[in-house]
Design a protein around this motif. Structure first.
Motif, short mmCIF file in Angstrom:
data_model
loop_
_atom_site.label_atom_id
_atom_site.label_comp_id
_atom_site.label_asym_id
_atom_site.label_seq_id
_atom_site.Cartn_x
_atom_site.Cartn_y
_atom_site.Cartn_z
N VAL A 5 54.19 30.12 80.73
CA VAL A 5 53.42 28.89 80.50
C VAL A 5 52.51 29.12 79.29
N CYS A 6 52.65 28.29 78.27
CA CYS A 6 51.84 28.41 77.06
C CYS A 6 50.56 27.62 77.26
N VAL A 7 49.43 28.28 77.09
CA VAL A 7 48.17 27.57 77.34
C VAL A 7 47.29 27.56 76.10
N SER A 8 46.66 26.43 75.88
CA SER A 8 45.72 26.36 74.76
C SER A 8 44.33 26.08 75.28
N TYR A 38 47.07 19.16 80.01
CA TYR A 38 48.53 19.13 80.21
C TYR A 38 49.08 20.50 80.57
N ASP A 39 48.40 21.55 80.08
CA ASP A 39 48.86 22.91 80.39
C ASP A 39 48.55 23.23 81.86
N GLU A 40 47.48 22.61 82.38
CA GLU A 40 47.16 22.77 83.80
C GLU A 40 48.31 22.24 84.65
N ILE A 60 50.59 32.59 78.31
CA ILE A 60 50.41 33.16 76.98
C ILE A 60 49.52 32.25 76.16
N ASN A 61 48.65 32.86 75.39
CA ASN A 61 47.77 32.08 74.53
C ASN A 61 47.65 32.78 73.18
N ILE A 62 47.65 31.99 72.13
CA ILE A 62 47.35 32.54 70.81
C ILE A 62 45.91 32.18 70.57
N LYS A 88 43.81 33.53 65.25
CA LYS A 88 43.38 32.15 65.20
C LYS A 88 44.65 31.30 65.21
N PRO A 89 44.75 30.31 66.08
CA PRO A 89 45.98 29.50 66.11
C PRO A 89 46.03 28.55 64.92
N HIS A 90 46.54 29.05 63.80
CA HIS A 90 46.46 28.30 62.54
C HIS A 90 47.07 26.90 62.62
N TYR A 94 52.61 28.35 63.48
CA TYR A 94 52.10 29.71 63.66
C TYR A 94 52.14 30.09 65.14
N VAL A 95 51.67 29.19 65.99
CA VAL A 95 51.63 29.44 67.43
C VAL A 95 53.05 29.63 67.98
N ALA A 96 53.94 28.71 67.61
CA ALA A 96 55.30 28.77 68.13
C ALA A 96 55.98 30.06 67.68
N ARG A 115 52.47 18.64 77.17
CA ARG A 115 53.12 17.68 76.26
C ARG A 115 52.43 17.69 74.90
N GLU A 116 51.15 17.93 74.90
CA GLU A 116 50.43 18.08 73.64
C GLU A 116 49.09 18.73 73.92
N SER A 117 48.51 19.32 72.89
CA SER A 117 47.16 19.84 73.03
C SER A 117 46.24 18.67 72.73
N TYR A 120 44.78 18.87 68.68
CA TYR A 120 45.60 18.51 67.51
C TYR A 120 46.80 17.65 67.85
N ASN A 121 47.06 17.48 69.15
CA ASN A 121 48.04 16.47 69.61
C ASN A 121 49.36 16.49 68.89
N GLY A 122 49.84 17.63 68.53
CA GLY A 122 51.06 17.63 67.74
C GLY A 122 52.31 17.39 68.54
N SER A 123 52.32 17.77 69.80
CA SER A 123 53.56 17.80 70.59
C SER A 123 54.61 18.61 69.84
N LYS A 124 54.20 19.65 69.18
CA LYS A 124 55.15 20.35 68.31
C LYS A 124 55.59 21.71 68.84
N VAL A 125 54.70 22.36 69.58
CA VAL A 125 54.99 23.75 69.96
C VAL A 125 56.29 23.85 70.77
N ALA A 126 56.50 22.94 71.71
CA ALA A 126 57.71 23.01 72.55
C ALA A 126 58.98 22.92 71.70
N1 AMP Z 1 47.00 28.46 70.73
C1 AMP Z 1 47.96 28.25 71.64
N2 AMP Z 1 48.39 29.24 72.45
C2 AMP Z 1 49.39 29.04 73.35
N3 AMP Z 1 49.97 27.86 73.55
C3 AMP Z 1 49.58 26.82 72.79
C4 AMP Z 1 48.58 26.95 71.79
N4 AMP Z 1 48.43 25.75 71.18
C5 AMP Z 1 49.29 24.91 71.78
N5 AMP Z 1 49.99 25.55 72.74
C6 AMP Z 1 50.98 24.96 73.67
O1 AMP Z 1 51.69 23.93 73.02
C7 AMP Z 1 51.48 22.69 73.66
C8 AMP Z 1 51.54 21.58 72.67
O2 AMP Z 1 50.59 21.77 71.67
P1 AMP Z 1 50.58 20.91 70.32
O3 AMP Z 1 51.91 21.10 69.70
O4 AMP Z 1 49.45 21.47 69.53
O5 AMP Z 1 50.32 19.50 70.76
C9 AMP Z 1 50.18 22.86 74.42
O6 AMP Z 1 50.10 21.98 75.51
C10 AMP Z 1 50.29 24.32 74.86
O7 AMP Z 1 51.13 24.45 75.99
#
Ligand code: AMP
Ligand code: FAD
Lengths: 245, 325
Positions: A5-8, A38-40, A60-62, A88-90, A94-96, A115-117, A120-126
């Motif tokens: 589980v990726c957590v921010s 959402y990570d919860e 896991i967290n960056i 630092k989660p640039h 970078y995170v992915a 679904r998003e942080s 920054y609400n990117g919905s990109k990491v997944a």
């Molecule tokens: N710094 C981080 N470390 C680990 N997981 C992250 C981090 N930032 C974002 N994520 C994961 O990616 C999801 C989507 O983030 P984002 O693409 O920024 O909207 C978050 O809900 C987390 O599960």
């Protein structure tokens, strides 16, 4: 089943967002940071799926050392162990990339993100993780049922839903509906202190995006109050003045 | 170079958000004196494809066939990335829809491109730099992000850029891409679409109800008003948490962020988390019996009153307006 589980670590939802240094830095002064809501949900579902010795949940967290409170919270809620990649989660790339590097040498059956942080609400990491690991990804799911070799997920689409079956391993971003967030109990909080938290050094990579400034939405003018019995006036103003109907 | 727009279809048709994204991509092509190519995937007929030229598309790459009939995230991402390579595209534009959010990050990795998700304005291109304004902090702010990669991927928020008709004709080319079996691991079992309702993320008008409406049995008024206005319905978080309405209607910081032309909030207090998801609405109307409700501070028009009295009157007023228009 082994679940990652990726957590921010994000500003609390009640935070009033302000900036410093000529609107180039987010003002963290007095801001409380929390586990991304959402990570919860992802974490809660992962714990349900592995309940009763059916598997393990790694979070896991960056992040830099200051994210450890959030990581410990995830452990208190019920994760088995944790990894922090100390950087630092640039940006999402970078995170992915860092997570993908870790997963390449530590494989998982299922990788969940939110679904998003909410910062920054990117919905990109997944999606990026899916691509980097050549795995299927579903960015926003609202239901996750797990069978032995595959899972059934429900994905939101505009004005409806789609049901998919996906063989493990895959990546999914969870939204409401997947699970109810769990609150840590006393035993969880006590055991969180002694659960393993491994700190890993990041891999140096080139990044392609940089936030250069911020702004807050322009304030609206004074509200125009309309008497409760004059709804016709409201309709007229929406038509002639606001021009939205 | 060229600009590539992914024209996402919904059941063979293009929605307004696609024409917005096409218009946006056209403007980027103009900024760079280049051409605009659209890629369409799935079974879209010639008449529908021809609509794209109205908004400035010069060429359409049409990818059809049964295998790609329905959205498969991985396979669609591969096709769009291949189209970008074929066209030598320097900018790839998508709509920030549920599918678009799945595609943009994958395409970004494939093309080694920086990704600007949630874009709300045209890029600023000066002296070789490329900056895009995007939403951040769940609608509480905007961030300007500079993309430094050779190729850029931009996902545009629906209803944030105006449709511009330019006219013109586009040639339609069949485009074939070799797909890998591993791109089809996710299998669609079922698709459920409610066609009679306006979908929330791309609605131009939204009528939203909160806990002030007391219970699900009172949503008839919200639905009636929404139907009259051609609007989508939405709600606050406690309302969906209580099961009065589905989660897919919950707007706010932890729900859907919307930016309609008109947002009508009934019996919603205006908590910071709710406002986050709706503050980029162009016009906000608040109906609340408490004059001190925080929502009034960010509203354009307000009625202080009991929803159970005001809504029926508002419905009547809208009916009268429609009858006279
Ligand atoms: N710094 C981080 N470390 C680990 N997981 C992250 C981090 N930032 C974002 N994520 C994961 O990616 C999801 C989507 O983030 P984002 O693409 O920024 O909207 C978050 O809900 C987390 O599960
Ligand atoms: C982590 C977190 C995330 C959250 N995310 C979200 C989110 O994304 N979206 C969201 O909406 N909330 C979110 N919330 C909840 C938010 O804090 C508020 O609790 C919520 O928005 C309140 O919903 P409400 O306005 O419907 O209800 P209430 O706060 O109970 O307000 C009801 C309003 O109705 C009015 N009213 C009552 N009766 C009538 C009547 N007869 N006629 C007219 N008006 C009437 C009252 O004056 C009041 O203003 C979140 C909370 C947390 C902690």
């Amino acid at each position: 089943m082994k679940i990652l589980v990726c957590v921010s670590n994000v500003p609390d939802t009640t935070t009033k967002i302000t900036f410093t240094d000529n609107n180039t830095q987010f003002n963290t002064n007095g801001v409380q940071f929390i586990l991304n809501p959402y990570d919860e949900i992802a974490l809660a579902r992962a714990i349900e799926l592995t309940d009763g010795g059916k598997g393990t949940v790694t979070v896991i967290n960056i992040g830099e050392a200051n994210t450890e409170a959030t990581i410990r919270k995830a452990l208190a809620i019920g994760a088995t162990d944790a990894v922090r990649i100390s950087a630092k989660p640039h940006d999402a790339w970078y995170v992915a990339y860092q997570i993908a590097q870790y997963v390449k040498s530590n494989p998982f059956d299922l990788i969940l993100t939110g679904r998003e942080s909410i910062d920054y609400n990117g919905s990109k990491v997944a999606g990026m993780l899916g691509e980097l690991l050549d795995l299927p990804s579903v960015s926003i799911i609202k239901k996750l049922d797990a069978a032995d070799t595959e899972a059934t997920v429900e994905r939101e689409i505009e004005g409806g839903k789609e049901v998919l079956t996906i063989p493990y391993p895959f990546v999914a971003g969870t939204a409401e509906g997947v699970a109810e967030p769990k609150i840590p109990n006393m035993r969880g909080i006590m055991s969180a202190r002694t659960k393993p938290l491994t700190v890993v050094e990041p891999v140096e990579i080139k990044t392609f995006s940089e936030i250069i400034s911020y702004e807050t939405p322009a304030p609206r003018g004074q509200v125009k109050l309309i008497p409760a019995d004059d709804t016709a006036k409201l309709v007229e103003l929406l038509h002639t003045e606001a021009r939205v109907i | 170079m060229s600009v590539l727009i992914y024209a996402e279809n919904t059941g063979g048709k293009f929605k307004k958000s696609v024409f917005e994204a096409v218009s946006y991509a056209r403007a980027i092509a103009d900024q760079n004196n280049t051409s605009l190519t659209a890629v369409s995937i799935g079974n879209v007929d010639a008449t529908e494809l021809a609509l794209l030229s109205k908004y400035g598309v010069n060429k359409v790459l049409n990818v059809s066939g049964d295998k790609l009939k329905e959205f498969v995230n991985q396979a669609y991402a591969s096709v769009i990335a291949e189209a970008a390579k074929k066209e030598g595209s320097a900018v790839v534009v998508l709509s920030n829809t549920f599918s678009g959010r799945g595609l943009a990050p994958r395409i970004g990795i494939k093309l080694e491109a920086g990704v600007a998700d949630g874009a709300v304005a045209l890029p600023e291109q000066t002296g070789g730099s490329f900056k895009v304004k995007k939403t951040a902090f769940s609608g509480k702010a905007f961030a300007t992000v500079e993309l430094t990669s050779a190729i850029k991927v931009i996902a545009l928020v629906p209803n944030s850029y105006k449709v511009v008709e330019t006219g013109g004709t586009a040639q339609v080319e069949d485009f074939r891409v070799e797909t890998k079996a591993s791109d089809f691991k996710a299998m669609i079992k079922e698709i459920v679409r409610s066609t009679d309702k306006v979908s929330l993320p791309d609605a131009e008008i939204v009528v939203s109800g909160g806990r002030g409406l007391k219970g699900p049995e009172n949503w008839g008024m919200i639905e009636e008003l929404a139907e009259l206005l051609g609007a989508a319905t939405a709600c606050s978080k406690p309302v969906s948490d209580a099961g009065w309405r589905p989660h897919s209607e919950h707007v706010g910081q932890t729900g859907i962020a919307v930016s309609p032309n008109l947002y009508i909030a009934v019996g919603i207090s205006g908590a910071i988390q709710h406002l986050a998801g709706v503050s980029s609405s162009k016009v906000i109307v608040v109906i609340n019996k408490d004059p001190e409700a925080p929502f009034f501070k960010v509203a354009d028009y307000g009625i202080v009153g009991d929803a159970f009295e005001v809504l029926p009157k508002l419905i009547t007023a809208v009916k009268e307006y429609k009858a006279s228009a």
